[in-house]
Write a protein that holds these residues in place. Structure first.
Motif, PDB file in Angstrom:
ATOM      1  N   UNK A 253     -44.266  -4.416 -21.533  1.00  0.00           N
ATOM      2  CA  UNK A 253     -45.063  -3.357 -20.709  1.00  0.00           C
ATOM      3  C   UNK A 253     -45.171  -2.286 -21.508  1.00  0.00           C
ATOM      4  N   UNK A 254     -46.263  -1.386 -21.525  1.00  0.00           N
ATOM      5  CA  UNK A 254     -46.433  -0.273 -22.237  1.00  0.00           C
ATOM      6  C   UNK A 254     -45.681   1.070 -21.442  1.00  0.00           C
ATOM      7  N   UNK A 255     -45.228   1.966 -22.224  1.00  0.00           N
ATOM      8  CA  UNK A 255     -44.806   3.158 -21.979  1.00  0.00           C
ATOM      9  C   UNK A 255     -45.802   4.091 -21.463  1.00  0.00           C
ATOM     10  N   UNK A 256     -45.655   5.297 -21.285  1.00  0.00           N
ATOM     11  CA  UNK A 256     -46.452   6.323 -20.647  1.00  0.00           C
ATOM     12  C   UNK A 256     -47.385   6.668 -21.739  1.00  0.00           C
ATOM     13  N   UNK A 257     -46.978   6.556 -23.225  1.00  0.00           N
ATOM     14  CA  UNK A 257     -47.882   7.033 -24.253  1.00  0.00           C
ATOM     15  C   UNK A 257     -48.752   6.008 -24.628  1.00  0.00           C
ATOM     16  N   UNK A 258     -48.624   4.764 -24.136  1.00  0.00           N
ATOM     17  CA  UNK A 258     -49.654   3.526 -24.117  1.00  0.00           C
ATOM     18  C   UNK A 258     -48.930   2.463 -25.179  1.00  0.00           C
ATOM     19  N   UNK A 259     -47.843   2.753 -25.905  1.00  0.00           N
ATOM     20  CA  UNK A 259     -47.126   1.966 -27.028  1.00  0.00           C
ATOM     21  C   UNK A 259     -46.225   1.176 -26.000  1.00  0.00           C
ATOM     22  N   UNK A 260     -46.048  -0.288 -26.601  1.00  0.00           N
ATOM     23  CA  UNK A 260     -45.328  -1.090 -25.898  1.00  0.00           C
ATOM     24  C   UNK A 260     -43.782  -0.683 -26.006  1.00  0.00           C
ATOM     25  N   UNK A 261     -43.021  -1.009 -24.999  1.00  0.00           N
ATOM     26  CA  UNK A 261     -41.403  -1.067 -25.056  1.00  0.00           C
ATOM     27  C   UNK A 261     -41.172  -2.162 -25.583  1.00  0.00           C
TER      28      UNK A 261
ATOM     29  N   UNK B  56     -48.488 -12.515 -33.767  1.00  0.00           N
ATOM     30  CA  UNK B  56     -49.301 -11.545 -34.633  1.00  0.00           C
ATOM     31  C   UNK B  56     -49.125 -10.230 -34.049  1.00  0.00           C
ATOM     32  N   UNK B  57     -48.059  -9.418 -34.550  1.00  0.00           N
ATOM     33  CA  UNK B  57     -47.880  -8.262 -34.028  1.00  0.00           C
ATOM     34  C   UNK B  57     -48.686  -6.755 -34.672  1.00  0.00           C
ATOM     35  N   UNK B  58     -49.218  -5.918 -33.742  1.00  0.00           N
ATOM     36  CA  UNK B  58     -50.184  -5.076 -34.130  1.00  0.00           C
ATOM     37  C   UNK B  58     -49.440  -3.809 -34.086  1.00  0.00           C
ATOM     38  N   UNK B  59     -49.111  -2.987 -35.018  1.00  0.00           N
ATOM     39  CA  UNK B  59     -48.511  -1.508 -34.948  1.00  0.00           C
ATOM     40  C   UNK B  59     -49.289  -0.733 -35.168  1.00  0.00           C
ATOM     41  N   UNK B  60     -49.160   0.618 -34.526  1.00  0.00           N
ATOM     42  CA  UNK B  60     -50.073   1.648 -34.855  1.00  0.00           C
ATOM     43  C   UNK B  60     -49.310   3.011 -35.300  1.00  0.00           C
ATOM     44  N   UNK B  61     -49.779   3.476 -36.378  1.00  0.00           N
ATOM     45  CA  UNK B  61     -49.197   4.635 -37.020  1.00  0.00           C
ATOM     46  C   UNK B  61     -50.104   5.965 -36.527  1.00  0.00           C
ATOM     47  N   UNK B  62     -49.233   6.689 -35.772  1.00  0.00           N
ATOM     48  CA  UNK B  62     -49.966   7.777 -34.999  1.00  0.00           C
ATOM     49  C   UNK B  62     -49.584   7.921 -33.771  1.00  0.00           C
ATOM     50  N   UNK B  63     -50.160   8.836 -32.806  1.00  0.00           N
ATOM     51  CA  UNK B  63     -50.054   9.041 -31.408  1.00  0.00           C
ATOM     52  C   UNK B  63     -50.867   7.949 -30.817  1.00  0.00           C
ATOM     53  N   UNK B  64     -50.065   7.055 -29.864  1.00  0.00           N
ATOM     54  CA  UNK B  64     -51.168   5.917 -29.502  1.00  0.00           C
ATOM     55  C   UNK B  64     -51.919   6.578 -28.417  1.00  0.00           C
TER      56      UNK B  64
END
Ligand SMILES: C[S@@+](CC[C@H](N)C(=O)[O-])C[C@H]1O[C@@H](n2cnc3c(N)ncnc32)[C@H](O)[C@@H]1O
Length: 494
Positions: free
Chosen positions: A380-388, A467-475
């Protein structure tokens, strides 16, 4: 032009004939001439004045092969050399196209094939071959299903027809269409009344109601009851086929199964119906009571205690269980109660994880050696939108307790495509999640696994790649940098 019969030995094939014929077709042509020689009279070979073939080189060859001594010919005497060339080509050009549906409806396709209708043959045959192939695959699949319940691959497809049929049958047997969840979820009004929750979302800005609870209380109770009943059909209950698969694959016959976060009655009822014994711990009294009532009605060996799953060791003896099956809360995705011990009611992810850690650590102590645990989980996603990292954290918990991560399965959820299309999450490039992880752990020495203890001891085949997708920056700022319309336009170009 005149028709006549000419000795085959006097006819000269065209040395520059641009057409060729393959063995298979040539044999068919020979057979066709033998079976239906009258055809030659109606469509004679065309010769020029020097007895060179302008039209019918293949037929001539086939006539020789068929042993004919004479063949009907027609002589095209007055053509210029250019016209002769034009004739050779035009005689072989096919301007029309076959109407395959018409052919299939009006002719016997195997006869068409014998008659040398090669294009039709190839295409129809191709289609038939594809159908055969599909039938073979389906047959293979149904054999696999008979043996393993569903194909034993890393993708468990709950959308498939065989899965849905089986699910329906299970729900009839255990008689749970979601009521065991909706009736007891006291604190989760949005889950109980999802349709009204959506309505509320639309009118919230008008400020008429302070919150959703107030909006709900504006409805007469009979209406709410009706609403709740209608919605119970669509409530997300644990999938009984997943329970069956987990039990048949990883739990010995007559084994004792335990769950520190028992939830609804589905797993216990399926386990009991399959001759296993179930012992579940559930925090909510009303849920525990309802489950026990259902299990007793079905006369199966399933018993529930109302307690905190962290205390499972108080109810189950060490090294006595044959299987752990658990679908714990997905952090705060669905809140089950206001109880401070409820894992779904924790203010931080760390607190939630602590409860899972304690409950699973205690459960693993109860498990015998050479036994499995299955945990159904979704990130599930945390409050900032990124996954736990729930799935990974669960792997860590099991591994630190000496169990190894043995099978990595993915359960594809049944999601309407309309819902997918309507998904607003792509605005922020959050790909809609339509699967859950089914993590399988093993306690014991994998080199000396006692496969005979398990009904279907054959290995699963890996059929998916992560297929893992990562994001660099504030989600939270994803949508500032990526525009959904650009993606839509690009895919249109393709
Ligand atoms: C996701 S549900 C269980 C899954 C279940 N199979 C279902 O789909 O309903 C999680 C269950 O864990 C229960 N639960 C939450 N915290 C708990 C705790 N500390 N001890 C025992 N049960 C707990 C909740 O009440 C809920 O019924």
């Amino acid at each position: 032009m005149n028709f006549q019969k000419v000795k085959i030995s006097e006819i000269k094939p065209n040395p520059n004939n641009p057409r060729i014929i393959k063995d298979e077709k040539f044999k068919k042509l020979v057979k066709s001439i033998q079976d239906f020689p009258e055809m030659l009279e109606l469509r004679p070979i065309v010769l020029n004045s020097e007895n060179i073939v302008l039209g019918g080189n293949m037929r001539l060859k086939a006539c020789q092969e068929a042993g004919l001594k004479e063949v009907p010919i027609i002589r095209a005497e007055n053509l210029t050399p250019e016209q002769q060339q034009e004739f050779i080509i035009k005689d072989n050009v096919s301007f029309g196209e076959w109407d395959y549906d018409g052919l299939a409806n009006q002719f016997d396709t195997s006869l068409l094939n014998d008659w040398g209708l090669d294009i039709a043959y190839t295409e129809m045959d191709e289609e038939r071959r594809e159908l055969d192939q599909q039938a073979k695959l389906e047959k293979k699949e149904s054999i696999l299903n008979e043996y393993f319940v569903v194909p034993p691959f890393s993708i468990l497809d709950s959308r498939a027809g065989y899965w849905q049929d089986r699910k329906k049958r299970w729900l009839e047997i255990i008689g749970d269409m979601g009521e065991s969840r909706t009736d007891t979820l006291i604190s989760s009004l949005p889950m109980k009344y999802p349709r009204l929750y959506r309505e509320y979302g639309r009118i919230r800005k008008e400020g008429k109601f302070a919150n959703f609870a107030e909006y709900i209380s504006s409805f007469p109770s009979e209406e709410l009851e009706k609403e709740c009943k209608a919605m119970s059909q669509g409530v997300s209950i644990l999938d009984p086929v997943l329970c069956e698969v987990s039990l048949r694959w990883f739990c010995p016959k007559e084994g004792v199964c335990i769950d520190p976060f028992a939830g609804d009655s589905v797993f216990g009822c399926v386990a009991g119906s399959l001759g296993r014994r179930f012992r579940g711990v559930e925090l909510r009294e009303e849920q525990k009571n309802l489950n026990q009532m259902r299990a007793d009605e079905l006369k199966i060996d399933a018993s529930y205690v109302c307690d905190d799953g962290q205390n499972i060791g108080k109810h189950i003896a060490e090294n006595s269980a044959d299987f752990i099956f658990s679908c714990p809360p997905y952090f705060d995705l669905e809140k089950y109660s206001d109880d401070p011990l409820d894992a779904s009611n924790q203010s931080s992810y760390e607190d939630f994880l602590k409860i899972l850690d304690n409950a699973f650590t205690a459960s693993i102590k109860c498990l015998k050696e050479n036994r499995f645990a299955v945990v159904v989980m979704s990130n599930v996603r945390g409050k900032n939108g990124a996954y736990h990292r729930i799935s990974d954290d669960i792997k860590d918990i099991f591994e630190k307790n000496g169990m190894c991560f043995y099978n990595d399965l993915v359960l594809i959820n049944q999601v309407g495509t309309a819902a997918l299309r309507a998904s607003p999450t792509m605005r922020t490039l959050k790909v809609g999640r339509t699967h859950q992880n089914v993590l399988v752990f093993y306690k014991g020495d994998t080199d000396n696994m006692l496969f005979d203890d398990f009904e279907n001891s054959r290995e699963n085949v890996n059929m998916h790649t992560d297929v893992m997708v990562f994001y660099k920056g504030n989600p939270k700022t994803v949508s500032d940098h990526f525009n959904i319309n650009d993606i839509k336009n690009e895919s249109k170009d393709v």
